[in-house]
Design an enzyme around this catalytic site. Sequence first.
Site, PDB file in Angstrom:
ATOM      1  N   HIS A  53       1.805   5.566   5.444  1.00  0.00           N
ATOM      2  CA  HIS A  53       0.971   5.796   3.690  1.00  0.00           C
ATOM      3  C   HIS A  53      -0.082   5.207   3.484  1.00  0.00           C
ATOM      4  O   HIS A  53      -1.126   5.690   2.793  1.00  0.00           O
ATOM      5  CB  HIS A  53       2.091   3.721   3.480  1.00  0.00           C
ATOM      6  CG  HIS A  53       3.813   3.980   3.513  1.00  0.00           C
ATOM      7  ND1 HIS A  53       4.575   5.466   3.987  1.00  0.00           N
ATOM      8  CD2 HIS A  53       4.604   3.498   3.936  1.00  0.00           C
ATOM      9  CE1 HIS A  53       5.278   5.154   4.126  1.00  0.00           C
ATOM     10  NE2 HIS A  53       5.710   3.962   4.293  1.00  0.00           N
ATOM     11  N   ASP A  58       6.877  11.327   2.995  1.00  0.00           N
ATOM     12  CA  ASP A  58       6.396  10.085   2.919  1.00  0.00           C
ATOM     13  C   ASP A  58       6.809   9.126   2.167  1.00  0.00           C
ATOM     14  O   ASP A  58       5.734  10.272   0.620  1.00  0.00           O
ATOM     15  CB  ASP A  58       4.620  10.320   3.258  1.00  0.00           C
ATOM     16  CG  ASP A  58       3.618   8.949   3.573  1.00  0.00           C
ATOM     17  OD1 ASP A  58       4.168   8.478   2.480  1.00  0.00           O
ATOM     18  OD2 ASP A  58       3.311   8.761   4.362  1.00  0.00           O
ATOM     19  N   HIS A  59       7.274   8.635   2.102  1.00  0.00           N
ATOM     20  CA  HIS A  59       7.585   8.388   0.027  1.00  0.00           C
ATOM     21  C   HIS A  59       6.554   8.061  -1.092  1.00  0.00           C
ATOM     22  O   HIS A  59       6.960   7.734  -1.864  1.00  0.00           O
ATOM     23  CB  HIS A  59       8.663   7.289   0.363  1.00  0.00           C
ATOM     24  CG  HIS A  59       8.898   5.559   0.283  1.00  0.00           C
ATOM     25  ND1 HIS A  59       8.641   5.369   2.113  1.00  0.00           N
ATOM     26  CD2 HIS A  59       7.832   4.594  -0.358  1.00  0.00           C
ATOM     27  CE1 HIS A  59       7.902   3.530   1.442  1.00  0.00           C
ATOM     28  NE2 HIS A  59       7.866   3.590   0.490  1.00  0.00           N
TER      29      HIS A  59
HETATM   30  C1  BG6 Z   1       8.457   1.875   4.772  1.00  0.00           C
HETATM   31  C2  BG6 Z   1       8.346   1.157   5.981  1.00  0.00           C
HETATM   32  O1  BG6 Z   1       8.472   3.384   5.192  1.00  0.00           O
HETATM   33  O2  BG6 Z   1       7.629   1.573   3.595  1.00  0.00           O
HETATM   34  C3  BG6 Z   1       8.868  -1.011   5.527  1.00  0.00           C
HETATM   35  O3  BG6 Z   1       9.209   0.894   6.937  1.00  0.00           O
HETATM   36  C4  BG6 Z   1       8.027  -1.349   4.125  1.00  0.00           C
HETATM   37  O4  BG6 Z   1       8.419  -1.336   6.576  1.00  0.00           O
HETATM   38  C5  BG6 Z   1       8.274   0.219   2.621  1.00  0.00           C
HETATM   39  O5  BG6 Z   1       8.465  -2.302   3.952  1.00  0.00           O
HETATM   40  C6  BG6 Z   1       7.517  -0.845   2.046  1.00  0.00           C
HETATM   41  O6  BG6 Z   1       7.436  -0.178   1.228  1.00  0.00           O
HETATM   42  P1  BG6 Z   1       6.882   0.224  -0.620  1.00  0.00           P
HETATM   43  O7  BG6 Z   1       7.716   1.352  -1.416  1.00  0.00           O
HETATM   44  O8  BG6 Z   1       8.472  -0.874  -0.672  1.00  0.00           O
HETATM   45  O9  BG6 Z   1       5.994  -0.215  -0.796  1.00  0.00           O
END
Ligand code: BG6
Length: 508
Positions: free
Chosen positions: A246, A183-184
């Site tokens: 997230h 989960d980045h």
């Molecule tokens: C991803 C989603 O996991 O996270 C995207 O699939 C979203 O739709 C993105 O744009 C948002 O990531 P960050 O790091 O730009 O907030």
Amino acid sequence: MSQKVKNQQLVIFGASGDLTERKLVPAVYDLYIRGFLPENYALIGVSRTKFSDEQFRNKVVFNNKHLKGKASDQDKMEAFAKMLYYQPIDTAESSDYARLVDRLNELDDELDTGNNITFYLSTPPSLYDTIAKNLADNGLNKRHDGWKRLIIEKPFGYDLDSAKELNNELLKCFEEDQIFRIDHYLGKETVQNLFVMRFANSIFEPLWNRNFIHRVEITSAESVGVEKRGGYYDSSGALRDMVQNHLLQLVAMVAMEPPAQVDSHSIRDEKLKLFKSIRHLSKDDIKNNVIRGQYVASTIKGEDVKGYREEEGVDPESRTETYVALKFFIDNWRWAGVPFYVRTGKKLPTRVSEVVIHFKPNHLPLFKTDTVQNSQNMLIMRIQPDEGVLLKVGLKVPGAGFEVKTVNVDFLYSDLADSYLPDAYERLLLDGMQGDATLYARGDSVEAAWEFIDPILSAWENDPDIPIYGYPAGTWGPENADELIDGENMAWRSPCANLTNDGIYCEL
Ligand code: BG6
């Protein structure tokens, strides 16, 4: 980040895809530049497209615009490229895996990588179980001679049942401690700081509960729309795409109990407990406390902007939400009665993710204040952009009387001239290389998060009376979401790209 990293190989499935070029190879390159790669290391790209090693290196290193900005030194780039290899196989074809096994053995003989291998599945999730099964059938799950790990990207399932099924299938092939679910958001330095802020500061932890906190607000707004991902997004929507993973992870970081120790088991045990304490929403709660929206065409700064239903790959009659705001409670000793508000959306005025802790006001207001809305004391933990922490406190306005003004006490990461904020993937890949799963999601937590989300999805699917509101692209979503916030003069914070500014000063 200082632990010694063992010699190893990283196999990326779906290597001809966008993520490899945009995130994975640049992250490994940064690890290389910062001296975190082990002496013997190989990255093997795998996908159906037929590339030679050279062609793959050209694509993901020398012609990769995401890496170019980082690549100041041609010699380093060339040395890095030499660690990259490519093996074309059809990942759905079991007979092709023997070729992969041969290639990995050859590289292991040549480079002495200790047969330690991480398989990163950057493929459509529908292939996860097939690839895991083929790896296992070819002995690539065995750890008797070197470890084997599997990294998978979200989505982990489409709903509770499919998430359980995916976990079951993966667990037939790999042990839970071999599976790393990315989960980045957890790789973001500012998300990890939520945990540290809470538990490293004796001035916050005593206040971190129902006695002092009025409400918790979490926003993750994006100014972009669905871009080129309309096809995927239309079958997902904001709740699945952002909240199930997230945003609930952010909730856990903010609300979990202190772990017994700072290790992956203890921390992830606490998160699981927290997910299990979130009160599931009843049908009425879903109607009243979950607001969904979809952006419609509008004009932003004089330019016409398409509505969601006009986007490429999106059904012109789609009822997929691009915005969701919800209110819920956590039924445990610490948080009983404290509302949590979470919202996310695409095509909102600015890109911003932050957690806002609203403290309760004094029992007896002594002074006249300038605060017409919201609580006087707020702690804002900014995830991105303008990463930092902002505390709003009341101070005396100089001059006669005791007039109070709310002022900002802030810390910005950008003030630390020598601080390096690693990209989320860089941090997560390094942890994976070291076998540290703390910042990865565990199977049981993923299921517990789905248990909360699933009733909302089925209510939306089965009850045509639950509205989906249109909101003009470039606005803060449907106005109905404002009504979720309880309390006189209470409202969502209006964040700007710049942490220390509030709504009215925003340059949108
Ligand atoms: C991803 C989603 O996991 O996270 C995207 O699939 C979203 O739709 C993105 O744009 C948002 O990531 P960050 O790091 O730009 O907030």
